[in-house]
Write an enzyme that holds these catalytic residues in place. Structure first.
Site, short mmCIF file in Angstrom:
data_model
loop_
_atom_site.label_atom_id
_atom_site.label_comp_id
_atom_site.label_asym_id
_atom_site.label_seq_id
_atom_site.Cartn_x
_atom_site.Cartn_y
_atom_site.Cartn_z
N HIS A 90 0.96 -1.11 -0.46
CA HIS A 90 0.10 -0.22 0.36
C HIS A 90 1.05 1.10 -0.22
CE1 HIS A 90 -3.53 1.85 1.17
NE2 HIS A 90 -3.33 3.60 1.45
N ARG A 176 -15.22 12.51 6.10
CA ARG A 176 -13.71 12.72 6.36
C ARG A 176 -12.96 13.51 5.32
NH1 ARG A 176 -9.89 8.23 7.01
NH2 ARG A 176 -8.30 9.79 7.96
N SER A 191 -7.98 3.51 8.96
CA SER A 191 -8.51 3.77 7.24
C SER A 191 -7.38 2.64 6.75
CB SER A 191 -8.31 4.92 6.32
OG SER A 191 -9.16 5.43 5.58
N LYS A 195 -8.68 -2.02 5.66
CA LYS A 195 -8.29 -2.23 4.07
C LYS A 195 -7.62 -3.51 3.98
CE LYS A 195 -8.70 1.87 2.83
NZ LYS A 195 -8.92 3.61 2.10
N1 URA Z 1 -6.04 6.48 2.89
C1 URA Z 1 -6.40 5.90 3.19
O1 URA Z 1 -6.91 4.30 2.68
N2 URA Z 1 -7.22 6.54 4.07
C2 URA Z 1 -7.16 7.83 5.02
O2 URA Z 1 -7.92 7.63 6.13
C3 URA Z 1 -6.21 8.62 4.07
C4 URA Z 1 -5.84 8.29 2.60
#
Ligand code: URA
Length: 460
Positions: A90, A176, A191, A195
């Site tokens: 990521h 947000r 966040s 994922k």
């Molecule tokens: N990328 C994400 O997936 N979440 C965030 O809060 C900021 C960047």
């Protein structure tokens, strides 16, 4: 539970526990779904809670608990049918950052499996799905069965995240974005990591960007975010490490969707060279060393071999074919990819050393040409963007091309060329090149000692 009391506690600097966070996230999802059979946390209440947390700070314990709550808000991917090791990667988002499209086939060529659920670009940052979809025919909306079949056959797949994965994050992230509450390390970490954990891979490698074009402007802030993310991953039983990397200047040369695919194909068609290739090799080596309990230099040599033998390019070709795209893009990218009608060169106004190539400005110029979107759902143009031919520290001569603009019209090209000429700065003093990797968190050390961890950045 009383929602108003929970918001007031956060407003006054108190802490929320996992059950309370579950109540709040569940209640907000009920509001988004317009459910009338469950207690609802209104949009206004969730916005107030988020702002209270941004101003007062969320604790690391809250970040961990919120991550678990978000993972439980939806489905998770079960990768246990794959022989493994399964790896996910990521990036917190940057400009000219096509590393996923190098890391995925590289890891596949080394026998690992990478399932990457990606997002679309927003604002000045690019998105991997937008880049991939510039390949004619390529689909990123894949079912769970398709994802498993492709990764089983090819070793890598890059797909859109389904609506059923982490719906809590999807709903809260949208809010947000509208309420100036993105910039919180705890909210970003929960966040991102929710994922990654829901994506099911047993090894996770993170690229946390620092600098003018990143969420985190300073190395210290990016380092703190990287540490929090890695600790959440390790707590959840995953192997996890992070590199903090420079985003003061674009990583690759191209910013724009088809232009970045062309850069990826050209990179994999030659021996690895430059910042983009270097970081892709570094991220892949860290992930593989962590996944296999192997020395990082040994796996780096394997990855290098996969690159120079053409196997990594072949994996990319097979992945593109399996996802419905035209595989000839890996042989004749200029013929297969769509191209912009106007191409304009930007030249250096004088002799000197490149001192600034501002990542954010380059990303904004590419987005203004049509390569990015200001709001979720805006259409993008795959053909347009910018290719910057210089990096900080390069010597240039007056009249030397420093960038090329790819635009839909002469007017767009004029405006972008003017902005680029003003943004890229040329000085008279020598400028030392800046390293791409600035810190390492939880990475495997290059010491020859198998799987030594470099938790202390100074030890990396
Ligand atoms: N990328 C994400 O997936 N979440 C965030 O809060 C900021 C960047």
């Amino acid at each position: 539970m009383n929602t108003v009391e929970l918001i007031a506690r956060k407003r006054d600097g108190g802490e929320l526990d996992e059950a309370e966070l579950e109540w709040l996230v569940g209640g907000y999802l009920a509001a988004v779904a317009r459910a009338d059979d469950r207690p609802v946390v209104s949009e206004g209440q969730m916005a107030a809670l988020l702002m209270a947390g941004v101003l007062r700070g969320f604790t690391d314990a809250e970040a961990r608990a919120l991550t678990r709550v978000l993972v439980r808000s939806g489905d998770t991917l079960d990768l246990s049918v794959l022989p493994g090791p399964t790896i996910d990667k990521h990036s917190t988002g940057g400009v000219g950052d096509a590393t996923t499209l190098l890391v995925a086939p590289l890891l596949a060529s080394a026998g690992a499996q990478l399932v990457k659920l990606s997002g679309r670009g927003l604002g000045h940052t690019g998105g991997t799905l937008d880049k991939l979809e510039s390949v004619p025919g390529l689909r990123t909306e894949l079912s769970g069965e398709e994802i498993l079949r492709i990764v089983g056959d090819v070793g890598c797949v890059v797909a859109a995240q389904s609506d059923r994965l982490v719906p809590g994050d999807r709903a809260i992230y949208a809010l947000r974005d509208l309420t100036a509450t993105v910039a919180s390390a705890a909210l970003i970490a929960s966040s991102v990591m929710s994922k990654k954990l829901a994506g099911g891979a047993d090894t996770i490698v993170l690229d946390v960007k620092a600098g003018d074009g990143a969420f985190m402007p300073t190395v210290e802030a990016a380092d703190a975010l990287a540490r929090l993310c890695v600790s959440i991953g390790v707590d959840a039983g995953r192997r996890c490490s992070a590199l903090v990397t420079d985003m003061d200047q674009p990583l690759g040369r191209a910013a724009g969707n088809a232009l970045e695919i062309r850069e990826v194909v050209e990179a994999l068609s030659a021996p690895p060279a430059g910042r983009l290739a270097g970081l892709a090799l570094d991220l892949a080596a860290q992930a593989l060393a962590l996944a296999r309990d192997r020395d990082v230099e040994v796996v780096r040599a394997d990855l290098h071999q996969g690159w120079t033998s053409g196997d990594a390019l072949d994996r990319l070709r097979r992945m593109i074919l399996a996802q419905g795209g035209d595989p000839a893009v890996c042989d004749r990218p200029a013929d297969v990819l769509p191209s912009a009608p106007v191409v304009r060169s930007v030249e250096a106004p004088g002799d000197g050393t490149i001192s600034v190539v501002p990542a954010r400005a380059v990303g904004e110029i590419a987005a203004a040409l049509g390569a990015g979107r200001q709001r979720k759902g805006d259409p993008i143009d795959p053909t347009v963007g910018v290719v910057v031919h210089v990096e900080v520290g390069d010597l240039v001569r007056a009249g030397q091309p420093i960038a090329t603009v790819h635009a839909r019209s002469e007017g767009d090209a004029d405006a972008a060329a003017k902005r680029l000429a003003a943004a890229v700065q040329i000085g008279t003093e020598p400028v030392p090149p800046r390293s791409t990797v600035l810190r390492r968190v939880g990475t495997v050390r290059d010491t020859g000692a198998s799987c030594a961890r470099a938790e202390d950045p100074s030890a990396a």
